[in-house]
Design an enzyme around this catalytic site. Structure first.
Site, PDB file in Angstrom:
ATOM      1  N   ASP A   1       0.967  -1.179   0.109  1.00  0.00           N
ATOM      2  CA  ASP A   1       0.047   0.014  -0.075  1.00  0.00           C
ATOM      3  C   ASP A   1       0.828   1.294   0.006  1.00  0.00           C
ATOM      4  O   ASP A   1       2.177   1.171   0.488  1.00  0.00           O
ATOM      5  CB  ASP A   1      -0.876  -0.126   1.356  1.00  0.00           C
ATOM      6  CG  ASP A   1      -1.849   1.127   1.383  1.00  0.00           C
ATOM      7  OD1 ASP A   1      -2.396   1.567   0.180  1.00  0.00           O
ATOM      8  OD2 ASP A   1      -2.168   1.488   2.493  1.00  0.00           O
TER       9      ASP A   1
ATOM     10  N   ASP B   1      -2.216  -1.095   5.856  1.00  0.00           N
ATOM     11  CA  ASP B   1      -2.377  -0.650   7.041  1.00  0.00           C
ATOM     12  C   ASP B   1      -4.042  -0.623   7.345  1.00  0.00           C
ATOM     13  O   ASP B   1      -4.499  -0.705   8.335  1.00  0.00           O
ATOM     14  CB  ASP B   1      -1.753   0.772   7.480  1.00  0.00           C
ATOM     15  CG  ASP B   1      -2.023   1.739   6.306  1.00  0.00           C
ATOM     16  OD1 ASP B   1      -2.715   1.277   5.350  1.00  0.00           O
ATOM     17  OD2 ASP B   1      -1.385   3.025   6.267  1.00  0.00           O
TER      18      ASP B   1
ATOM     19  N   ASP C   1      -6.705  -3.399   3.000  1.00  0.00           N
ATOM     20  CA  ASP C   1      -6.059  -4.098   2.767  1.00  0.00           C
ATOM     21  C   ASP C   1      -6.094  -5.301   3.231  1.00  0.00           C
ATOM     22  O   ASP C   1      -5.420  -6.413   2.860  1.00  0.00           O
ATOM     23  CB  ASP C   1      -4.504  -3.536   3.276  1.00  0.00           C
ATOM     24  CG  ASP C   1      -4.274  -1.960   2.789  1.00  0.00           C
ATOM     25  OD1 ASP C   1      -4.473  -1.964   1.498  1.00  0.00           O
ATOM     26  OD2 ASP C   1      -3.921  -1.170   3.555  1.00  0.00           O
TER      27      ASP C   1
END
Length: 983
Positions: free
Chosen positions: A361, A695, A699
Site C-alpha cells: 500500500d 495498514d 488491505d
C-alpha cells in the site's frame, strides 16, 4: 461466523430497489427507508427495526477452544507414525511381560520416551501459537461505542449497536461513523477514509446525487462505517448496518479468504508424508522377507517383527525436527523483533526470504501519511521546503538547490503566502513531549490544513500575524472550494483583514491584484496564465495545490464593510451568507504544492529488493497521478513506465489480460479491496511468492490471502494486524527488506540442519534394514537363534535422534550469513527445500553411515564378515550388547562428523571450521552425553549398553570419521563437475 447479527441494508432509490443510494435523490432515499429526515425514526419503529435486522455489529469467528488448539499440534503424519509405533511397542511390551516376565523390561522405555517428546513438541507449538493470537475480534473494535441520531424529533445518543437502517445520523467533527449512510446535509464536511479506501487526505462531502455509481473513494455523498470526521458537520440517513456495510463486506471477504500454508510448511508436510510412506514400505518389505526366509514359528517371532517395525519407524522419523525447526525459527523471530519486525507465524520467517514480489500500500507504508508542503510558488519565483511530516523543522531552498537568502523578494512572498494560509485555517499542530524528552507532533483537524501551519512554523511566517485575532469565518464547502477568515489587528490599528485559501483556480477569480516583488499591482491576463500553468505543472507532479490571497478591508468593524447587511438591532448578520461582500478584490500572494512524501529510506530499500530479484508493486486507493509520482520517486518504476492502472481499467479486463497486466505493471491506483485481492491471486498464479503490506481495513483481505501478510504496527488497523503474519512495529518498508535478508539466512540454515538430520536418519534406517537382512552374515545372530534380532534398539535410536542430533542441528540453525544472500534471485515456488541434489547427498551419506556402523558391529562379534574375534569372551547375549554399544557409539560419532560436513553442500568442512562456536559446543555436549550413556550403570540398563575399552572407543571414532572423509571426496567431485561446466 457467529450468529450475533442478521443485519442487512435497505436499498434506496425509489421504485427500483437495485439503485445505489449514491445516485438517488435525498427524497427518494427517505421515501425508500420510510423516514422523515426532519424528525427521524420513532423510538418504537427503531426498536422494531432493531429486532428485524439485528444489532449493528460486525460478526467475528468464535475463538478456537484451547483443548482443540492443543490437539491440533499433533496433526502431522510423522506424529501419527510415532503414535502407531508407540501403540505397537506398548502392546508388544504387555505381551512379552505376560509370556516371558523374566526377560521383559521393567517399563516400556520406548513408549515413555516417544510420548514425552511428542508432548514437549505439542506444548512448545501451543505456547507459541497463543502468544501470536489476539484475544478479541479486531473488526468489532472499529465501530464507535455511541452515536448521535435523530429520533422522535430529538437528537439523542444511542449505542452504536442499536443504530438501524433509516436512522438519521447527526455527524460532528471527531465522530466515527456508525454505519453506511446517505448524506442529506453537509457543512464543510470532510471525512478521513484512508482505512477503507486508501485515500491519503480527507474527502470533501456533499449531498447532491451522483450521475453514476462510482468507486468508494469517489462517493462523495455517502459516509461509511468505521471512517472518521475530520471537519464540519452533517446529517445522513443510514442505508446499511452490520455485515451489509462496506466494512462488513470486507469482513465477509476475510472469512472467505483461505490463509495459505507457507512454502516451508508445505515442504515439511511433503517430507513427513514421504518419510511415513517410506518407513511403512521398508517395514513391510523387511517383515515379508523375514516371514518368507525364516518364518514366524512362535508368538515371540511376531512380537519381534512388530518391534522391528517400531525400530524402523523411530529410525526414519527425526523426532526432534519439529522442535528444532520451531526453535530455529523462534530465534530468527527474536532477531527480527529487535529490528521492529514482529512475526506472528514462525514459518513466515522463511517465506519472507522466498518472496519474489512485495505488494505494498502507498499511504503510511511507502509514504509517511503526513501531508507536507514541499514547494511555494509566488509571482517572483518559487522555493522548496525541506523536512517531512508534522515536525516544524526545515529550510527554504531555491530551485537551483541554494539556500534562499533572507529579505529577498521570493523569500518575503513565500513567507506571506504561508502566513496567509496558516491564518485562514482551522487546523492545529500540537507538541506532545514524551517521558524521555522527545517531541511528538500531533495533527488536529484536516492534515492538508495542518501541513500549511507546519510550513509556516518552519519559516517563521506566523511572526507578522502575532497580533491578529479571528473575527469571523466563511467556511470551506465542496461547492465553494475556498475558506475565508476575517482577522482584526489588535496590536496596532485595529483594522480588519480578510485572508483566504482554496483551490487556486477558484480563488484566482476573486483576485484583482497581485503581490509581486514587494509591490501590489493590478493582476494581468499574463499573470493568470502563469498561475494556471503552474497549477497544471504541480498537478502533473501529483501535488495538491492551495492558493492564498488576502484583502485589507480598511475598516475596524464588519458593519463598516460595504455591502454588509445589518439586522433590526444593528448587528451584522451571518457573514457566511454575505460572502460576496468580503470575497472580492483579493490580492493574490501565491500557492503551495502539498504531497504525502515518500519515506526517505524506502528508495534504498526498494533498490536492495530489486538487487535481490524482489519486485515491488504499489497498490493504492489514491489518485493515479499521485501513485505514479511516488512510485517514480522511490524507484519502483522509471520515468518511462510512470503509469498507474486504475481499478476501472482492471474491471474491464478478462483473466488473461489481467495476468498480463500484473506481469508488466507495478503501480495500481483507485483500486477497491477486491482489486487488491485479485492482483495478489494473479501474481500467485504466475508462480510468485507474494508479500502484501497494508495498514487499512481495505488491505486486510489481500494481506490474509498473500503468502505472507505484513501489517503496519503504528498506523495499521486492528483487523489488518489480525490478518497479517507479520507486523512492522515502525511502519517502515525498509524493515521488510531487512526481514527478507534474515529470512534468506534462516532458509540456508534450515537446509543445513535438514541435510544433517535426514542423512542421519537415512543412515539409521539403512543400519536397521541391512542389519536385519544381513544379521547372520555379520554375526549379529548366531546359528540356531530364533526370532528377529535388531541391530540397534528403538530406545538407542531415540537417544540419537533426540539428544545427540538436536544440539548440532540447533547450532546450525544460528549460523550467520555466509554468502551475500541478497545477491541471488528468490526461490521459485517449484524449487524444493530438499531438491534432488540434496537427496543424493543425504542418501550417499546415509549409506556410508550405515556401512561403517555395521562394520563396527561385525568387528565386535565372532563369526562376522570382516573379523572372526573369538577372544571377546562372555555369552552371546553379552556379545550382542557389546556390538550394539559399538554400533550405537559409531552412529553417534558418525553423525557428529556429519554435522561438520553438512554446513555446506559443496564447500569443504575445513573452510571456516571453527567459525561456529555453538556447533563445537554442541559436539562436545553430544560426546559427553554419549560417554555418560555408555558408562553409567543405570543408563546401561535403560539403553541396553555396556562400557567400552579405550581401544573400542578409538575404533568407534576412527570408523565414524570415514563419514567426513567420504563427504569431502563427494564435495570434491561436485566442485570439479561445477568447474567443468563453467569452462
Amino acid at each position: 461466523m457467529t450468529d450475533a447479527s442478521p443485519s442487512t441494508s435497505i436499498p434506496s432509490g425509489g421504485p427500483n430497489p437495485d439503485v445505489d443510494p449514491s445516485v438517488a435523490g435525498v427524497d427518494d432515499v427517505a421515501k425508500a427507508l420510510n423516514v422523515d429526515p426532519d424528525t427521524g425514526l420513532s423510538s418504537d419503529e427503531a426498536a422494531r427495526r432493531l429486532e428485524k435486522f439485528g444489532p449493528n455489529r460486525l460478526k467475528s469467528k468464535p475463538p478456537v477452544p484451547k483443548w482443540k488448539k492443543f490437539l491440533l499440534q499433533f496433526k502431522d503424519p510423522l506424529v501419527y507414525l510415532l503414535l502407531a509405533a508407540t501403540a505397537i511397542s506398548l502392546v508388544a511390551w504387555f505381551v512379552e511381560r505376560a509370556t516371558n516376565p523374566a526377560e521383559a523390561e521393567a517399563a516400556p522405555f520406548d513408549c515413555i520416551v516417544i510420548v514425552v517428546i511428542l508432548l514437549l513438541n505439542a506444548i512448545l507449538g501451543y505456547v507459541q501459537e497463543n502468544r501470536a493470537e489476539a484475544a478479541v475480534s479486531a473488526l468489532s473494535k472499529l465501530t464507535a461505542p455511541h452515536s448521535m441520531v435523530l429520533r422522535d424529533g430529538k437528537v439523542v445518543e444511542v449505542a452504536t449497536d442499536d443504530v438501524v437502517p433509516g436512522d438519521v445520523l447527526v455527524i460532528g467533527e471527531g465522530d466515527t461513523i456508525a454505519a453506511d449512510a446517505r448524506l442529506i446535509a453537509a457543512a464543510s464536511l470532510r471525512l478521513g477514509e484512508a482505512s477503507l479506501t486508501g485515500e491519503s487526505v480527507p474527502v470533501a462531502k456533499q449531498t447532491a446525487p451522483l450521475d453514476s455509481v462510482k468507486a468508494l473513494g469517489d462517493r462523495t455523498n455517502m459516509v461509511f462505517n468505521g471512517t472518521s470526521v475530520t471537519q464540519g458537520t452533517g446529517r445522513a440517513i443510514v442505508t446499511s448496518t452490520g455485515m451489509a456495510t462496506q466494512m462488513g463486506k470486507i469482513a465477509d471477504m476475510l472469512d472467505d479468504t483461505k490463509q495459505e500454508k507457507t512454502p516451508l510448511e508445505k515442504e515439511m508436510d511433503g517430507v513427513s508424508k514421504m518419510l511415513g510412506i517410506a518407513v511403512c514400505v521398508i517395514a513391510v518389505v523387511v517383515i515379508l522377507t523375514l516371514a518368507i526366509t525364516e518364518g514366524f514359528g512362535t508368538p515371540q517371532d511376531a512380537i519381534d517383527s512388530l518391534l522391528l517395525a517400531v525400530s524402523l519407524a523411530v529410525a526414519a522419523v527425526p523426532e526432534g525436527l519439529a522442535a528444532i525447526l520451531t526453535v530455529v525459527l523462534a530465534l530468527g523471530v527474536q532477531r527480527m523483533a529487535k529490528h521492529n519486525a514482529i512475526v506472528k507465524r514462525l514459518s513466515s520467517v522463511e517465506t519472507l526470504g522466498s518472496a519474489s514480489v512485495i505488494c505494498s500500500d502507498k499511504t503510511g507504508t511507502l509514504t509517511r501519511n503526513q501531508m507536507t508542503v514541499e514547494t511555494v510558488v509566488t509571482a517572483t519565483g518559487h522555493v522548496n521546503l525541506t523536512g517531512t511530516g508534522y515536525a516544524p523543522v526545515g529550510q527554504a531552498w531555491g530551485p537551483d538547490g541554494s539556500e534562499v537568502r533572507h529579505g529577498t523578494p521570493v523569500e518575503s512572498e513565500a513567507i506571506l503566502t504561508l502566513g496567509v494560509g496558516a491564518m485562514a485555517n482551522n487546523g492545529e499542530l500540537r507538541e506532545q513531549r514524551g517521558a524521555d524528552g522527545t517531541s511528538q507532533w500531533e495533527c488536529i483537524g484536516d492534515p492538508t490544513e495542518v501541513s500549511v501551519i507546519v510550513a509556516a512554523r518552519k519559516t517563521n511566517a506566523l511572526r507578522p500575524w502575532q497580533g491578529f485575532e479571528r473575527v469571523a469565518e466563511i467556511p470551506f464547502t465542496s461547492e465553494r472550494k475556498k475558506q475565508t477568515v476575517v482577522l482584526v489587528d489588535k496590536s496596532a490599528s485595529g483594522m480588519l483583514t480578510a485572508v483566504a485559501k482554496g483551490a487556486p483556480d477558484v480563488l484566482l477569480e476573486q483576485c484583482t491584484r497581485i503581490y509581486d516583488g514587494g509591490q501590489i499591482r493590478p493582476i494581468t491576463d499574463a499573470d493568470r496564465d502563469r498561475v494556471q500553468s503552474k497549477i497544471t505543472q504541480l498537478s502533473s507532479n501529483a501535488y495538491r495545490t492551495l492558493g492564498m490571497a488576502y484583502r485589507p478591508l480598511e475598516v475596524t468593524s464588519l458593519a463598516q464593510v460595504p455591502g454588509i447587511e445589518l439586522d433590526a438591532a444593528g448587528q451584522v448578520q451571518d457573514v457566511a451568507d454575505q460572502s460576496d461582500a468580503i470575497e472580492r478584490d483579493f490580492i493574490w500572494v501565491g500557492m503551495v504544492g502539498i504531497i504525502d512524501p515518500p519515506r526517505t529510506e524506502v528508495r534504498d530499500s526498494v533498490a536492495q529488493a530489486h538487487r535481490a530479484g524482489v519486485r515491488t508493486v504499489m497498490i493504492t486507493g489514491d489518485h493515479p497521478l499521485t501513485a505514479a509520482r511516488i512510485a517514480s520517486d522511490l524507484g519502483i518504476v522509471d520515468d518511462e513506465h510512470r503509469r498507474a492502472v486504475t481499478g476501472d481499467e482492471l474491471d474491464a479486463m478478462d483473466d488473461a489480460e489481467f495476468d498480463k497486466t500484473t506481469r508488466d505493471v507495478s503501480v495500481y491506483a483507485r483500486v477497491a479491496p477486491e482489486h487488491k485481492l485479485r492482483i495478489v491471486d494473479s501474481l500467485q498464479r504466475q508462480g510468485n511468492i507474494v508479500a502484501m503490506t497494508g495498514d487499512g481495513v481495505n488491505d486486510a483481505p489481500a494481506v490474509k490471502a498473500a503468502d505472507i501478510g505484513v501489517a503496519m504496527g503504528i498506523t495499521g488497523t486492528e483487523v489488518t494486524k489480525e490478518s497479517a503474519a507479520m507486523i512492522l512495529a515502525d511502519d517502515n518498508f525498509s524493515t521488510i527488506v531487512a526481514a527478507v535478508r534474515e529470512g534468506r539466512v534462516i532458509f540456508d540454515n534450515i537446509r543445513k540442519f535438514l541435510r544433517y538430520l535426514l542423512s542421519s536418519n537415512v543412515g539409521e534406517v539403512f543400519t536397521v534394514f541391512f542389519g536385519v537382512l544381513l544379521t547372520g552374515v555379520l554375526g549379529i545372530s548366531a546359528a540356531g537363534d530364533s526370532g528377529v534380532t535388531v541391530p540397534l534398539l528403538a530406545v538407542q535410536l531415540l537417544w540419537i535422534n533426540l539428544l545427540t542430533d538436536a544440539a548440532p542441528a540447533l547450532a546450525m540453525g544460528v549460523d550467520g550469513e555466509v554468502d551475500d544472500v541478497m545477491a541471488r534471485k528468490p526461490r521459485r515456488t517449484t524449487d524444493r527445500v530438499i531438491n534432488g541434489a540434496m537427496w543424493a547427498d543425504i542418501v550417499f551419506i546415509g549409506i556410508i553411515m550405515a556401512a561403517v556402523t555395521l562394520i563396527g558391529m561385525d568387528m565386535a562379534l565372532p563369526g562376522g564378515l570382516f573379523s572372526d574375534r573369538h577372544d571377546l569372551g562372555g555369552s552371546h547375549e553379552e556379545q550382542i550388547v557389546l556390538a550394539r554399544t559399538m554400533g550405537f557409539t559409531i552412529l553417534v560419532f558418525a553423525q557428529l562428523f556429519n554435522a561438520l560436513a553438512s554446513r555446506s553442500a559443496t564447500a569443504s568442512a575445513f573452510k571456516g571450521l571453527f567459525s561456529n562456536v555453538w556447533l563445537w559446543a554442541a559436539i562436545a555436549l553430544s560426546t559427553a552425553l554419549q560417554v555418560v550413556v555408555v558408562n553409567v550403570p543405570a543408563l546401561n540398563v535403560a539403553f541396553g549398553t555396556m562400557p567400552l575399552t579405550g581401544r573400542q572407543w578409538l575404533e568407534c571414532v576412527g570408523l565414524a570419521a570415514c563419514v567426513l572423509v567420504a563427504s569431502e571426496l563427494y564435495k570434491l567431485v561436485l566442485r570439479a563437475v561445477a568447474a567443468a561446466k563453467r569452462t
